[in-house]
Design a protein around this motif. Structure first.
Motif, mmCIF file in Angstrom:
data_model
loop_
_atom_site.group_PDB
_atom_site.id
_atom_site.type_symbol
_atom_site.label_atom_id
_atom_site.label_comp_id
_atom_site.label_asym_id
_atom_site.label_seq_id
_atom_site.Cartn_x
_atom_site.Cartn_y
_atom_site.Cartn_z
ATOM 1 N N GLU A 1 -8.343 4.247 12.064
ATOM 2 C CA GLU A 1 -9.255 4.146 10.909
ATOM 3 C C GLU A 1 -8.486 3.984 9.602
ATOM 4 O O GLU A 1 -8.996 3.399 8.645
ATOM 5 N N PHE A 2 -7.272 4.531 9.552
ATOM 6 C CA PHE A 2 -6.456 4.472 8.338
ATOM 7 C C PHE A 2 -6.199 3.024 7.934
ATOM 8 O O PHE A 2 -5.997 2.714 6.767
ATOM 9 N N ASN A 3 -6.230 2.113 8.934
ATOM 10 C CA ASN A 3 -6.014 0.686 8.661
ATOM 11 C C ASN A 3 -7.177 0.038 7.918
ATOM 12 O O ASN A 3 -7.022 -1.066 7.402
ATOM 13 N N TYR A 4 -8.338 0.712 7.900
ATOM 14 C CA TYR A 4 -9.538 0.047 7.378
ATOM 15 C C TYR A 4 -9.363 -0.385 5.924
ATOM 16 O O TYR A 4 -9.763 -1.477 5.534
ATOM 17 N N MET A 5 -8.749 0.462 5.118
ATOM 18 C CA MET A 5 -8.578 0.120 3.705
ATOM 19 C C MET A 5 -7.724 -1.143 3.538
ATOM 20 O O MET A 5 -8.014 -1.992 2.683
ATOM 21 N N LEU A 6 -6.680 -1.279 4.378
ATOM 22 C CA LEU A 6 -5.850 -2.479 4.306
ATOM 23 C C LEU A 6 -6.673 -3.717 4.654
ATOM 24 O O LEU A 6 -6.552 -4.767 4.017
ATOM 25 N N MET A 7 -7.536 -3.583 5.667
ATOM 26 C CA MET A 7 -8.340 -4.721 6.109
ATOM 27 C C MET A 7 -9.345 -5.130 5.046
ATOM 28 O O MET A 7 -9.524 -6.316 4.757
ATOM 29 N N GLN A 8 -10.006 -4.143 4.408
ATOM 30 C CA GLN A 8 -10.996 -4.497 3.378
ATOM 31 C C GLN A 8 -10.310 -5.066 2.144
ATOM 32 O O GLN A 8 -10.816 -6.005 1.520
ATOM 33 N N PHE B 1 0.843 -1.206 0.000
ATOM 34 C CA PHE B 1 0.000 0.000 0.000
ATOM 35 C C PHE B 1 0.874 1.250 0.000
ATOM 36 O O PHE B 1 1.788 1.388 0.814
ATOM 37 N N ASN B 2 0.561 2.144 -0.927
ATOM 38 C CA ASN B 2 1.283 3.413 -1.031
ATOM 39 C C ASN B 2 0.483 4.491 -0.291
ATOM 40 O O ASN B 2 -0.662 4.784 -0.651
ATOM 41 N N VAL B 3 1.085 5.075 0.738
ATOM 42 C CA VAL B 3 0.373 6.048 1.581
ATOM 43 C C VAL B 3 -0.069 7.265 0.774
ATOM 44 O O VAL B 3 -1.171 7.794 0.978
ATOM 45 N N ASN B 4 0.765 7.712 -0.154
ATOM 46 C CA ASN B 4 0.384 8.874 -0.979
ATOM 47 C C ASN B 4 -0.904 8.598 -1.754
ATOM 48 O O ASN B 4 -1.791 9.451 -1.842
ATOM 49 N N ASN B 5 -1.003 7.393 -2.322
ATOM 50 C CA ASN B 5 -2.221 7.025 -3.049
ATOM 51 C C ASN B 5 -3.418 6.924 -2.108
ATOM 52 O O ASN B 5 -4.532 7.335 -2.448
#
Length: 442
Positions: free
Chosen positions: A198-205, A175-179
Protein backbone atom coordinates in the motif's frame (compact mmCIF):
# COMPACT_ATOMS: atom_id res chain seq x y z
CA UNK A 1 -24.57 19.42 -23.64
CA UNK A 2 -26.41 17.61 -20.85
CA UNK A 3 -28.58 20.25 -19.18
CA UNK A 4 -28.40 19.32 -15.52
CA UNK A 5 -27.12 22.71 -14.33
CA UNK A 6 -29.31 25.77 -15.01
CA UNK A 7 -27.66 28.98 -16.21
CA UNK A 8 -28.89 30.83 -13.10
CA UNK A 9 -27.15 28.43 -10.69
CA UNK A 10 -24.76 31.24 -9.68
CA UNK A 11 -24.11 34.95 -10.17
CA UNK A 12 -20.39 34.18 -10.72
CA UNK A 13 -18.61 33.57 -14.04
CA UNK A 14 -15.46 31.98 -12.60
CA UNK A 15 -16.08 28.34 -11.62
CA UNK A 16 -13.67 28.78 -8.68
CA UNK A 17 -16.07 31.32 -7.16
CA UNK A 18 -19.04 29.03 -7.88
CA UNK A 19 -17.40 26.08 -6.09
CA UNK A 20 -16.40 28.36 -3.20
CA UNK A 21 -19.95 29.69 -2.91
CA UNK A 22 -21.35 26.15 -2.74
CA UNK A 23 -18.95 25.28 0.08
CA UNK A 24 -16.95 22.63 -1.79
CA UNK A 25 -13.39 23.94 -1.61
CA UNK A 26 -11.28 22.83 1.35
CA UNK A 27 -7.58 23.15 0.41
CA UNK A 28 -5.76 24.67 -2.59
CA UNK A 29 -2.06 24.52 -3.40
CA UNK A 30 -2.04 28.19 -4.50
CA UNK A 31 -5.44 29.84 -4.17
CA UNK A 32 -4.62 33.05 -6.04
CA UNK A 33 -2.96 31.26 -8.97
CA UNK A 34 -5.73 28.66 -9.23
CA UNK A 35 -8.52 31.24 -9.21
CA UNK A 36 -6.73 33.22 -11.92
CA UNK A 37 -6.05 30.06 -13.98
CA UNK A 38 -9.69 28.91 -13.87
CA UNK A 39 -10.92 32.41 -14.74
CA UNK A 40 -8.58 33.06 -17.69
CA UNK A 41 -8.04 29.63 -19.27
CA UNK A 42 -10.04 26.52 -20.11
CA UNK A 43 -7.95 23.74 -18.61
CA UNK A 44 -7.74 19.97 -18.40
CA UNK A 45 -8.07 18.70 -14.83
CA UNK A 46 -8.66 15.26 -13.42
CA UNK A 47 -10.38 13.31 -10.67
CA UNK A 48 -9.42 9.67 -10.18
CA UNK A 49 -11.85 6.83 -9.43
CA UNK A 50 -10.55 3.45 -8.31
CA UNK A 51 -12.91 0.63 -9.35
CA UNK A 52 -13.47 -0.83 -5.87
CA UNK A 53 -17.01 -1.97 -6.83
CA UNK A 54 -19.14 -2.24 -9.97
CA UNK A 55 -21.15 0.82 -9.00
CA UNK A 56 -20.56 4.30 -7.59
CA UNK A 57 -22.01 5.44 -4.26
CA UNK A 58 -23.09 8.86 -3.00
CA UNK A 59 -19.55 9.74 -1.83
CA UNK A 60 -18.39 9.45 -5.45
CA UNK A 61 -21.35 11.53 -6.59
CA UNK A 62 -19.90 14.61 -4.91
CA UNK A 63 -16.93 14.29 -7.28
CA UNK A 64 -19.28 13.78 -10.25
CA UNK A 65 -21.01 17.05 -9.35
CA UNK A 66 -17.63 18.84 -9.35
CA UNK A 67 -16.92 17.41 -12.82
CA UNK A 68 -20.33 18.67 -14.01
CA UNK A 69 -19.70 22.20 -12.69
CA UNK A 70 -16.30 22.33 -14.36
CA UNK A 71 -17.72 21.18 -17.68
CA UNK A 72 -20.58 23.69 -17.41
CA UNK A 73 -17.98 26.48 -17.19
CA UNK A 74 -16.05 25.27 -20.25
CA UNK A 75 -13.21 23.22 -18.75
CA UNK A 76 -12.17 19.69 -19.83
CA UNK A 77 -12.83 17.03 -17.19
CA UNK A 78 -10.44 14.08 -17.37
CA UNK A 79 -12.10 11.09 -15.70
CA UNK A 80 -9.24 8.83 -14.63
CA UNK A 81 -10.31 5.21 -14.18
CA UNK A 82 -7.98 3.36 -11.83
CA UNK A 83 -7.29 0.15 -13.71
CA UNK A 84 -3.71 0.39 -12.42
CA UNK A 85 -4.05 1.96 -8.97
CA UNK A 86 -7.05 -0.28 -8.28
CA UNK A 87 -4.64 -3.22 -8.25
CA UNK A 88 -3.12 -1.80 -5.06
CA UNK A 89 -5.88 0.24 -3.40
CA UNK A 90 -5.68 3.62 -1.68
CA UNK A 91 -4.96 3.36 2.08
CA UNK A 92 -6.26 6.92 2.68
CA UNK A 93 -9.04 7.07 5.27
CA UNK A 94 -8.98 3.31 5.86
CA UNK A 95 -8.35 1.24 8.97
CA UNK A 96 -7.51 -1.94 7.01
CA UNK A 97 -6.15 -3.08 3.66
CA UNK A 98 -8.58 -3.26 0.76
CA UNK A 99 -9.61 -6.62 -0.67
CA UNK A 100 -7.51 -7.47 -3.71
CA UNK A 101 -9.46 -7.95 -6.95
CA UNK A 102 -8.67 -9.88 -10.11
CA UNK A 103 -7.70 -7.92 -13.23
CA UNK A 104 -10.92 -9.10 -14.89
CA UNK A 105 -13.03 -7.67 -12.04
CA UNK A 106 -11.08 -4.40 -12.09
CA UNK A 107 -11.60 -4.01 -15.84
CA UNK A 108 -15.32 -4.84 -15.62
CA UNK A 109 -15.76 -2.31 -12.80
CA UNK A 110 -13.96 0.37 -14.84
CA UNK A 111 -16.39 -0.17 -17.72
CA UNK A 112 -19.37 0.01 -15.33
CA UNK A 113 -18.05 3.32 -13.94
CA UNK A 114 -17.66 4.78 -17.44
CA UNK A 115 -21.28 3.91 -18.30
CA UNK A 116 -22.44 5.83 -15.24
CA UNK A 117 -20.28 8.87 -16.08
CA UNK A 118 -21.86 8.91 -19.54
CA UNK A 119 -25.16 9.86 -17.86
CA UNK A 120 -23.75 13.09 -16.49
CA UNK A 121 -20.93 14.28 -18.75
CA UNK A 122 -20.52 14.91 -22.48
CA UNK A 123 -17.51 12.87 -23.61
CA UNK A 124 -15.34 13.16 -26.68
CA UNK A 125 -15.17 9.40 -27.27
CA UNK A 126 -12.95 9.79 -30.35
CA UNK A 127 -10.16 11.15 -28.15
CA UNK A 128 -7.60 8.52 -27.18
CA UNK A 129 -4.51 8.21 -25.03
CA UNK A 130 -1.96 6.15 -26.96
CA UNK A 131 1.42 4.54 -26.43
CA UNK A 132 3.27 4.53 -23.08
CA UNK A 133 5.36 1.46 -22.41
CA UNK A 134 6.97 2.50 -19.13
CA UNK A 135 8.98 5.35 -17.62
CA UNK A 136 11.28 5.67 -20.67
CA UNK A 137 8.53 5.53 -23.31
CA UNK A 138 5.99 8.36 -22.82
CA UNK A 139 2.52 8.23 -24.31
CA UNK A 140 0.54 10.91 -26.13
CA UNK A 141 -2.99 11.92 -27.10
CA UNK A 142 -4.24 11.26 -30.64
CA UNK A 143 -5.44 14.90 -30.77
CA UNK A 144 -6.69 17.68 -28.52
CA UNK A 145 -10.16 16.93 -27.09
CA UNK A 146 -13.09 18.90 -28.50
CA UNK A 147 -13.61 22.15 -26.52
CA UNK A 148 -15.69 21.67 -23.37
CA UNK A 149 -15.99 17.90 -23.79
CA UNK A 150 -14.89 15.44 -21.11
CA UNK A 151 -12.34 12.70 -21.79
CA UNK A 152 -11.72 9.41 -20.02
CA UNK A 153 -8.42 7.58 -19.59
CA UNK A 154 -7.39 4.46 -17.65
CA UNK A 155 -4.12 4.55 -15.68
CA UNK A 156 -3.62 0.87 -16.54
CA UNK A 157 -2.13 2.30 -19.78
CA UNK A 158 0.98 3.49 -18.00
CA UNK A 159 1.03 1.62 -14.67
CA UNK A 160 0.64 -1.98 -15.81
CA UNK A 161 3.61 -1.93 -18.27
CA UNK A 162 6.01 -0.53 -15.63
CA UNK A 163 9.30 -2.24 -14.87
CA UNK A 164 9.65 -2.03 -11.09
CA UNK A 165 13.40 -1.32 -10.97
CA UNK A 166 13.08 1.41 -13.64
CA UNK A 167 10.13 2.92 -11.75
CA UNK A 168 11.86 3.14 -8.35
CA UNK A 169 15.05 4.39 -10.04
CA UNK A 170 13.35 7.19 -12.00
CA UNK A 171 10.38 8.01 -9.75
CA UNK A 172 11.10 6.56 -6.29
CA UNK A 173 14.25 8.67 -5.92
CA UNK A 174 12.06 11.80 -5.76
CA UNK A 175 10.08 10.63 -2.69
CA UNK A 176 11.32 11.20 0.84
CA UNK A 177 10.15 8.39 3.16
CA UNK A 178 10.23 10.63 6.24
CA UNK A 179 7.83 13.06 4.56
CA UNK A 180 5.60 10.23 3.38
CA UNK A 181 5.26 8.83 6.89
CA UNK A 182 4.09 12.23 8.13
CA UNK A 183 1.26 12.23 5.58
CA UNK A 184 -2.19 11.91 7.14
CA UNK A 185 -3.14 9.03 4.84
CA UNK A 186 -0.33 6.88 6.29
CA UNK A 187 -0.21 8.22 9.86
CA UNK A 188 -3.55 6.76 10.91
CA UNK A 189 -2.54 3.32 9.65
CA UNK A 190 0.83 3.06 11.39
CA UNK A 191 -0.55 1.49 14.58
CA UNK A 192 -2.53 -1.23 12.78
CA UNK A 193 0.26 -1.78 10.29
CA UNK A 194 0.75 -0.41 6.79
CA UNK A 195 1.96 -2.87 4.15
CA UNK A 196 4.76 -1.93 1.77
CA UNK A 197 2.33 -2.89 -0.98
CA UNK A 198 0.00 0.00 0.00
CA UNK A 199 2.95 2.32 0.68
CA UNK A 200 3.50 2.37 -3.11
CA UNK A 201 0.09 3.96 -3.70
CA UNK A 202 1.28 7.53 -3.21
CA UNK A 203 4.05 7.02 -5.78
CA UNK A 204 1.53 5.64 -8.27
CA UNK A 205 -0.95 8.50 -7.82
CA UNK A 206 1.82 11.08 -8.01
CA UNK A 207 3.03 9.37 -11.19
CA UNK A 208 -0.49 9.53 -12.67
CA UNK A 209 -0.50 13.32 -12.26
CA UNK A 210 3.00 13.66 -13.72
CA UNK A 211 2.25 11.46 -16.76
CA UNK A 212 -0.86 13.44 -17.67
CA UNK A 213 0.84 16.80 -17.06
CA UNK A 214 3.64 15.69 -19.39
CA UNK A 215 1.61 13.88 -22.07
CA UNK A 216 -1.69 15.80 -22.35
CA UNK A 217 -0.86 19.15 -20.69
CA UNK A 218 -3.08 18.52 -17.66
CA UNK A 219 -3.02 21.43 -15.18
CA UNK A 220 -4.90 20.33 -12.02
CA UNK A 221 -5.95 17.39 -9.87
CA UNK A 222 -9.07 17.49 -7.69
CA UNK A 223 -10.09 15.06 -4.97
CA UNK A 224 -11.69 14.59 -1.58
CA UNK A 225 -9.94 16.15 1.38
CA UNK A 226 -8.37 12.78 2.26
CA UNK A 227 -6.39 12.98 -1.03
CA UNK A 228 -4.34 16.05 -0.10
CA UNK A 229 -1.04 14.20 0.53
CA UNK A 230 -1.34 12.22 -2.72
CA UNK A 231 -2.12 15.38 -4.71
CA UNK A 232 0.86 17.25 -3.24
CA UNK A 233 3.05 14.28 -4.22
CA UNK A 234 1.92 14.69 -7.84
CA UNK A 235 2.46 18.45 -7.84
CA UNK A 236 6.03 18.01 -6.54
CA UNK A 237 6.83 15.13 -8.90
CA UNK A 238 5.58 17.04 -11.96
CA UNK A 239 7.84 19.95 -11.05
CA UNK A 240 10.91 17.80 -10.35
CA UNK A 241 10.69 15.45 -13.35
CA UNK A 242 9.02 17.57 -16.05
CA UNK A 243 9.47 21.16 -14.89
CA UNK A 244 5.66 21.55 -15.01
CA UNK A 245 3.69 23.89 -12.73
CA UNK A 246 0.51 22.08 -11.81
CA UNK A 247 -2.01 22.63 -9.02
CA UNK A 248 -4.22 20.70 -6.64
CA UNK A 249 -7.53 21.33 -4.93
CA UNK A 250 -9.46 19.24 -2.43
CA UNK A 251 -13.11 19.27 -1.47
CA UNK A 252 -15.04 18.72 1.72
CA UNK A 253 -16.16 15.16 2.29
CA UNK A 254 -19.92 14.73 2.62
CA UNK A 255 -20.30 14.65 6.40
CA UNK A 256 -23.22 15.42 8.70
CA UNK A 257 -23.31 17.99 11.49
CA UNK A 258 -21.65 15.46 13.82
CA UNK A 259 -18.71 15.00 11.44
CA UNK A 260 -19.71 11.48 10.35
CA UNK A 261 -19.69 10.47 6.68
CA UNK A 262 -23.13 10.62 5.10
CA UNK A 263 -24.47 7.94 2.79
CA UNK A 264 -24.27 4.99 5.18
CA UNK A 265 -27.46 2.97 5.62
CA UNK A 266 -28.37 -0.16 7.55
CA UNK A 267 -27.70 -2.13 4.35
CA UNK A 268 -24.35 -0.41 3.72
CA UNK A 269 -23.49 2.33 1.23
CA UNK A 270 -26.06 4.53 -0.49
CA UNK A 271 -25.52 3.34 -4.07
CA UNK A 272 -26.33 5.24 -7.27
CA UNK A 273 -27.68 2.09 -8.96
CA UNK A 274 -31.40 1.35 -8.55
CA UNK A 275 -30.50 -2.35 -8.31
CA UNK A 276 -28.46 -1.69 -5.16
CA UNK A 277 -30.47 1.10 -3.52
CA UNK A 278 -34.04 1.55 -4.75
CA UNK A 279 -35.13 5.08 -5.76
CA UNK A 280 -37.61 5.00 -2.83
CA UNK A 281 -34.90 4.11 -0.28
CA UNK A 282 -32.62 6.71 -1.88
CA UNK A 283 -35.33 9.38 -1.64
CA UNK A 284 -36.14 8.43 1.97
CA UNK A 285 -32.51 8.79 3.01
CA UNK A 286 -32.45 12.47 1.99
CA UNK A 287 -36.01 13.08 3.22
CA UNK A 288 -34.85 12.01 6.69
CA UNK A 289 -31.58 13.94 7.07
CA UNK A 290 -31.15 15.94 10.27
CA UNK A 291 -32.42 19.54 10.21
CA UNK A 292 -28.84 20.78 10.68
CA UNK A 293 -27.70 19.05 7.48
CA UNK A 294 -30.37 20.35 5.10
CA UNK A 295 -28.51 23.49 4.01
CA UNK A 296 -25.22 21.65 3.30
CA UNK A 297 -26.96 18.94 1.28
CA UNK A 298 -28.96 21.46 -0.76
CA UNK A 299 -25.75 23.40 -1.51
CA UNK A 300 -23.63 20.42 -2.48
CA UNK A 301 -26.04 17.88 -3.96
CA UNK A 302 -28.52 20.01 -5.91
CA UNK A 303 -28.21 22.68 -8.57
CA UNK A 304 -30.77 25.03 -7.03
CA UNK A 305 -29.63 28.68 -7.11
CA UNK A 306 -28.05 29.82 -3.86
CA UNK A 307 -30.86 32.25 -2.97
CA UNK A 308 -33.32 29.33 -3.12
CA UNK A 309 -30.95 27.16 -1.05
CA UNK A 310 -30.80 29.88 1.61
CA UNK A 311 -34.57 30.36 1.59
CA UNK A 312 -35.25 26.65 2.07
CA UNK A 313 -32.54 26.27 4.70
CA UNK A 314 -34.02 29.15 6.74
CA UNK A 315 -37.37 27.35 7.20
CA UNK A 316 -38.05 26.29 10.77
CA UNK A 317 -40.23 23.91 12.71
CA UNK A 318 -42.57 21.76 10.63
CA UNK A 319 -41.75 23.81 7.53
CA UNK A 320 -38.23 22.36 7.38
CA UNK A 321 -39.91 19.16 6.16
CA UNK A 322 -40.77 21.00 2.94
CA UNK A 323 -37.06 21.76 2.46
CA UNK A 324 -36.24 18.07 3.03
CA UNK A 325 -38.84 17.06 0.43
CA UNK A 326 -37.26 19.43 -2.09
CA UNK A 327 -33.78 18.07 -1.25
CA UNK A 328 -34.87 14.44 -1.57
CA UNK A 329 -36.72 15.10 -4.83
CA UNK A 330 -33.86 17.06 -6.44
CA UNK A 331 -31.13 14.53 -5.54
CA UNK A 332 -33.28 11.55 -6.58
CA UNK A 333 -34.13 13.30 -9.86
CA UNK A 334 -30.41 13.80 -10.58
CA UNK A 335 -29.52 10.18 -9.88
CA UNK A 336 -32.62 8.26 -11.02
CA UNK A 337 -34.51 10.68 -13.29
CA UNK A 338 -37.66 12.75 -12.86
CA UNK A 339 -40.15 9.90 -13.20
CA UNK A 340 -38.56 7.80 -10.43
CA UNK A 341 -38.25 10.88 -8.22
CA UNK A 342 -41.98 11.56 -8.58
CA UNK A 343 -42.83 7.94 -7.78
CA UNK A 344 -40.61 7.97 -4.71
CA UNK A 345 -42.13 11.23 -3.50
CA UNK A 346 -45.68 9.93 -3.93
CA UNK A 347 -44.80 6.71 -2.13
CA UNK A 348 -43.29 8.63 0.77
CA UNK A 349 -46.29 10.97 1.04
CA UNK A 350 -48.69 8.02 1.05
CA UNK A 351 -46.69 6.24 3.74
CA UNK A 352 -46.61 9.34 5.92
CA UNK A 353 -50.32 10.02 5.47
CA UNK A 354 -49.88 13.12 3.36
CA UNK A 355 -51.59 11.85 0.25
CA UNK A 356 -49.93 10.42 -2.82
CA UNK A 357 -49.81 7.02 -4.44
CA UNK A 358 -49.22 4.13 -2.02
CA UNK A 359 -48.22 1.94 -4.98
CA UNK A 360 -44.78 3.51 -4.73
CA UNK A 361 -44.04 2.15 -1.25
CA UNK A 362 -41.54 -0.75 -1.44
CA UNK A 363 -43.66 -3.87 -1.98
CA UNK A 364 -43.12 -7.62 -1.79
CA UNK A 365 -45.54 -10.14 -3.25
CA UNK A 366 -46.01 -13.33 -1.22
CA UNK A 367 -48.18 -16.43 -1.52
CA UNK A 368 -51.45 -16.57 0.46
CA UNK A 369 -50.44 -20.05 1.63
CA UNK A 370 -47.66 -18.45 3.71
CA UNK A 371 -50.26 -16.81 5.95
CA UNK A 372 -53.04 -19.39 6.11
CA UNK A 373 -53.78 -21.33 9.30
CA UNK A 374 -51.30 -20.27 12.01
CA UNK A 375 -49.50 -18.01 9.52
CA UNK A 376 -45.85 -17.20 10.02
CA UNK A 377 -43.78 -15.41 12.67
CA UNK A 378 -43.75 -11.64 12.41
CA UNK A 379 -40.08 -11.36 13.38
CA UNK A 380 -38.91 -13.78 10.68
CA UNK A 381 -41.08 -11.90 8.16
CA UNK A 382 -39.61 -8.46 8.87
CA UNK A 383 -36.11 -9.94 8.78
CA UNK A 384 -36.83 -11.49 5.36
CA UNK A 385 -38.12 -8.12 4.11
CA UNK A 386 -34.91 -6.39 5.21
CA UNK A 387 -36.58 -4.18 7.83
CA UNK A 388 -34.27 -5.60 10.53
CA UNK A 389 -30.86 -7.27 10.17
CA UNK A 390 -31.51 -10.09 12.68
CA UNK A 391 -34.21 -11.84 14.72
CA UNK A 392 -32.79 -10.28 17.88
CA UNK A 393 -33.15 -6.79 16.44
CA UNK A 394 -36.72 -7.69 15.39
CA UNK A 395 -37.70 -8.72 18.91
CA UNK A 396 -36.11 -5.55 20.37
CA UNK A 397 -37.93 -3.33 17.86
CA UNK A 398 -41.31 -4.78 18.86
CA UNK A 399 -40.56 -4.73 22.60
CA UNK A 400 -39.66 -1.03 22.31
CA UNK A 401 -42.93 -0.24 20.49
CA UNK A 402 -41.27 0.42 17.14
CA UNK A 403 -43.42 -1.72 14.83
CA UNK A 404 -46.96 -1.24 13.47
CA UNK A 405 -49.17 -3.31 11.17
CA UNK A 406 -51.75 -1.34 9.17
CA UNK A 407 -51.30 1.56 11.59
CA UNK A 408 -51.72 -0.49 14.81
CA UNK A 409 -48.76 -0.90 17.17
CA UNK A 410 -47.55 -4.45 17.76
CA UNK A 411 -47.04 -5.41 21.40
CA UNK A 412 -46.42 -9.17 21.17
CA UNK A 413 -43.00 -9.99 19.69
CA UNK A 414 -44.04 -13.64 19.22
CA UNK A 415 -47.18 -12.90 17.20
CA UNK A 416 -47.86 -14.62 13.88
CA UNK A 417 -49.00 -12.88 10.71
CA UNK A 418 -52.20 -14.51 9.41
CA UNK A 419 -54.60 -13.81 6.55
CA UNK A 420 -56.98 -11.98 8.94
CA UNK A 421 -54.47 -9.11 9.25
CA UNK A 422 -54.54 -8.30 5.52
CA UNK A 423 -56.85 -5.60 4.18
CA UNK A 424 -57.85 -6.11 0.56
CA UNK A 425 -54.89 -8.44 0.21
CA UNK A 426 -52.38 -5.90 1.56
CA UNK A 427 -50.46 -5.49 4.82
CA UNK A 428 -48.57 -2.24 5.54
CA UNK A 429 -45.66 -2.71 7.94
CA UNK A 430 -44.11 0.35 9.56
CA UNK A 431 -40.79 0.26 11.46
CA UNK A 432 -40.12 3.39 13.49
CA UNK A 433 -41.38 6.64 12.04
CA UNK A 434 -39.78 6.45 8.64
CA UNK A 435 -39.58 2.91 7.26
CA UNK A 436 -42.49 1.32 5.40
CA UNK A 437 -42.95 -1.94 3.51
CA UNK A 438 -46.06 -3.40 1.94
CA UNK A 439 -46.79 -7.13 1.63
CA UNK A 440 -49.24 -8.05 -1.11
CA UNK A 441 -50.92 -11.43 -1.53
CA UNK A 442 -50.45 -12.76 -5.07
Amino acid sequence: MKNFIPDNVSQFDNVYDVLKERGFIEQVTDEEAVRELLGKEKIKFYIGFDPTADCLHIGHFMQVIILMYMQKYGHTPVVLLGGGTGMVGDPSGRQDMRQMMSIETIDENCMAFKRLFDKYLDFDDEWKYEGNEGVYAPGHQNREPLPGKAISVNNAHWLRPLNYVEFVREIGTHFNVNNMLRAECFKQRMEQGLSFFEFNYMLMQGYDFMVMARDIDLKMQFGGNDQWSNIIAGVDLSRKVCGKSVYGMTFSLLTNSEGKKMGKTQKGALWLSADRTSPYEFYQYWRNVADADVEKCLRMLTFLPMDEVKRLASLEGAEINHAKEVLAYEVTKLVHGEEEAKKAQEGARAAFGGGGNSANIPTTEMAAADFEGDGRGLVSLIKELGLVPSNGEGFRTIEQGGLSLNGEKVTNPKMNVTMELFRDGELLIQKGKKKFHKVVIK
